[in-house]
Structure formats: C-alpha cells, structure tokens
Write an enzyme that holds these catalytic residues in place. Structure first.
Site, PDB file in Angstrom:
ATOM      1  N   ASN A  96      36.938 -61.458   7.306  1.00  0.00           N
ATOM      2  CA  ASN A  96      38.048 -60.823   8.017  1.00  0.00           C
ATOM      3  C   ASN A  96      37.468 -60.042   9.191  1.00  0.00           C
ATOM      4  OD1 ASN A  96      40.568 -59.803   8.666  1.00  0.00           O
ATOM      5  ND2 ASN A  96      40.563 -58.275   7.045  1.00  0.00           N
ATOM      6  N   ASP A 306      41.542 -55.681  -3.273  1.00  0.00           N
ATOM      7  CA  ASP A 306      41.975 -56.331  -2.026  1.00  0.00           C
ATOM      8  C   ASP A 306      41.873 -55.351  -0.864  1.00  0.00           C
ATOM      9  OD1 ASP A 306      42.673 -58.672  -0.761  1.00  0.00           O
ATOM     10  OD2 ASP A 306      44.828 -58.334  -0.933  1.00  0.00           O
ATOM     11  N   GLY A 325      48.263 -55.109   4.553  1.00  0.00           N
ATOM     12  CA  GLY A 325      47.029 -54.699   3.902  1.00  0.00           C
ATOM     13  C   GLY A 325      46.969 -53.230   3.553  1.00  0.00           C
TER      14      GLY A 325
END
Length: 417
Positions: A96, A306, A325
């Site tokens: 990411n 996560d 997120g």
C-alpha cells in the site's frame, strides 16, 4: 541482550511452563533459565511489571505503513516502533505504497529499511503490475527477494483468468496468492453496507452479495487450479460458510477478518464518522456473530488489525469522499479481549504466521526470546494518548478496551513503553 524477567505468567501452549508464573533469564539473547526466584548475580537488567504476562510474539497478517511514497501517513521506522510497542513482533506488510511494491527492487528496499529492528517485517508484493489487475507482476523474483505473498491491496482481481494463471504459476514455487473479496460491478459506488441503515442515511450501499460472489468465484478457481489462496478480511456470514465448505473439500485456502468487523456494525455510521469508513464495510450483528464463531471454530485462520494509517486530509472530508481504513495495531489486544477469552485472544494473536512461512518460537530454554509482555486485567477508554502511529484515524477512539501491552522482546531488542 541480558535481561531477567521477574514473575511472568507464561501463556504458551508449546512451552513446558505454560500457565505458570516464572522468572526468565535471557543471556546473550538466549533463554538460559526458567524458574522461580532466579538469582541475578551478574546484575542484568530486571523487568518487574504489574500482573506481567508473557506469550510468544504476536503476528498481524495485514499492516500498511505508507513508505515509500506516503510517509506523511506513516514511515517504516515509526510503523515498526508502533508494532513493537503494541506487542507485535512479526507483521505482513501490504504493498500500500507509492510506487506499489511490484518488483524485487521494491521488496529489497523494504527488507533493507526494516532490517535489524524489533519487528520482523514480511513484505507482501503486488500480484499485478502497479496493482492495476492487468498483468502479473514479477512474482518469482519478488519471492526470491523476500516477499511472502502476493496481493493487490484492497483491489479485487476482476479478470478470473488472471487469478487462475496466478494460482497456477505461483504453485510452482509454493507462492501464496491473496485475492480481495469484492465484485466491483456489484459493489459499485457503495460506501457502506447495503441495509436499512444505508437507506436511512442516504448513503450508497455495498451489498454482502458483492463479497460472496467473489469468494465463491475464487474458490471455484482454486478448486480448478490447485495452489494456495488467502482471502483477506472477509466480512459476511455467507463468506464464512463458503470457506468452511471449501476447507471440508480439502482446498488449500485460508482467510482473515479485520478486528473492527468483529466489533462494530453498520449502525455505528449514523454520525457519519469517517473513521468508521472501512473496506470491507461494517456489516450486521448477524454477520459479526457468525464471524466470531468462525474464529472460534478455526474456519477463519487469523484476525488482523488491518492497520491502515491515513492522514487527516483523507479523513476529515465528507463521508462519500473519505478514504477507507483505520489504524488498529495499538487497539488490537484490547479489542480482542472484549470479544474473546484471554486464552483465545493469545491463540488468535500468535497463530497464522506459519501460513506466511514463519515458525513458532516457544518460550523454552535455549531458544531466542520472541515474546510479548502484557497485563490482561486493565480497562481503559481508548483515546489519542494511546495512539503511537503518525496518523490518528482510529475506529476505536472512545471505546472501552480491556488489557494493556507493555511491549515486546524480539531480535535481541527490548521495546517497552
């Protein structure tokens, strides 16, 4: 490293001292003695903490830091510090980043940047070039450079033939292929779970069907091709049933769930708090109940924080335009202890690493100490003062959590708060 840990309750089913309170003497980085009332004639550093518990070091299968490219969100150095002080000694790092890690050079950069640190960082390489879902990336070269799996982070592989080829190709070198469970043509522009809540809030919905169709497709492909498949962050009851059925068939599949998908429902979005905008979206209480049972019975192989740091410019906007997120390393232990017993929580936090090629390190004489230090009995309200990340986008702000982490010991490095 030479340390004497005093009166620590050992929670490690692979240790002869499981469920007992012992002193642990580490000399030159190795456990030299475990026993009660150990002497310290050489005047090594002593660690004596309230209600001290110790387990094998914790593992998180889905962590993002940002560097390279998004250092304003998080750097590798501070991300490692955050993980270590949150109890994690091993993390699988998502691609990411900008550029996306899709080559051996990118993987080598991460390995070099994270070398000789308190946390073992396991790079995950992109499955496709630039994460665009069109052509496979350099999977074999990235594996040789240290990649432990291949994943286009939060981006589904829309072309089933591409995933078929990836599974077939990666099976030649026992590579682990990850596929995000979402069918974009069904999810569309949905920003939360499609349900009565999304209708009442006037927000576009992302139905459970979008996830379940993709899971079913990927499992059919795995049955056809063989190979190893990991389905990260499932969120629906039907996904659990599909994966359970696939495991009964003997398919080589694993899956994870994000902690926040075990904790919050779509009803938490009524205040339009963008910290609750996550992918996959928060679902219903029924989904949570089935997911928790899936963790308990082993259908779900691992629970992940996560962890995805996002700077304020990406979150302090209208809900529709906010990024998906939440950070989660700092709140992981406290949130899990609210949902599971201490025994199950430690099992959750110490399992799953084998899927990514990492062996256990039991707390035994002669072994290196790879461990987490914690107190399971405290209760507190999670707030900004508990956040160690550069970004503060935590879904758990204001939640009452149970259990606090003192730190960790790994790679001959002591990290204590």
């Amino acid at each position: 490293m030479n340390i004497l840990i005093k009166s620590a309750t050992i929670l490690d089913t692979k240790s002869d001292f499981h469920n007992t309170t012992q002193d642990i003497l580490i000399e030159d980085g190795l456990i030299s003695k475990i026993g009660t009332n150990l002497k310290n004639p050489k005047k090594h550093q002593e660690i004596a903490l309230e209600n001290l518990h110790i387990s094998q070091g914790w593992f998180d299968s889905s962590v993002s830091f940002g560097e390279p490219g998004f250092e304003e969100r998080e750097t590798i150095v501070n991300g490692i510090k955050t993980a270590a002080l949150s109890g994690f000694t091993t993390v699988a790092l998502n691609p990411n980043t900008n550029p996306i890690a899709d080559s051996s050079a990118d993987i080598s950069f991460i390995k070099t940047k994270s070398a000789n640190s308190a946390v073992d960082v396991l790079p995950i390489g992109a499955l496709t070039k630039r994460g665009k879902g069109e052509d496979l990336a350099e999977l074999f070269d990235m594996m040789n450079a240290g990649a432990v799996a291949f994943y286009d982070y939060k981006t589904p592989i829309s072309n089933p033939n591409l995933l078929k080829i990836a599974l077939q190709y990666a099976s030649n070198f026992d590579g682990l292929v990850c596929s995000f469970p979402q069918e974009d043509s069904i999810s569309g522009l949905g920003v939360m779970n499609e349900n009565i809540t999304s209708t009442s809030l006037g927000l576009k919905g992302n139905p459970a069907l979008a996830e379940e169709l993709q899971v079913a497709r990927d499992l059919f492909l795995l049955e056809y091709t063989g190979g190893k498949l990991h389905i990260p962050t499932i969120s629906t009851a039907k996904s659990v049933a599909l994966i359970k059925e696939a495991k009964v068939k003997g398919l080589n599949v694993s899956c994870s769930v994000a902690i926040h998908n075990l904790y919050f429902t779509d009803e938490n979005l009524t205040e339009f708090n963008t910290n609750f905008k996550v992918k996959p979206p928060l679902r219903t209480q029924n989904d949570i109940d089935v997911l928790i049972n899936g963790v308990k019975d082993g259908t779900i192989d691992m629970v992940t924080s996560d962890h995805n740091p996002l700077d304020i410019e990406l979150k302090k906007v209208e809900f529709d335009h906010a990024d998906y997120g939440s950070i989660g390393l700092e709140s992981a232990f406290g949130a899990l202890l609210q949902k599971f017993t201490l025994k199950k929580t430690i099992e959750i936090l110490t399992k799953g690493k084998q899927r990514f090629g990492v062996n256990d390190t039991p707390i035994k004489v002669g072994n290196k100490l790879n461990a987490t230090l914690f107190n399971p009995s405290t209760k507190y309200t999670f707030s900004g003062q508990h956040i160690l990340s550069k970004s503060h986008n935590s879904i758990f702000k204001g939640e009452t959590l149970k259990g606090s982490v003192y730190g960790s010991i790994s790679n001959n490095i002591l990290a204590l708060k």
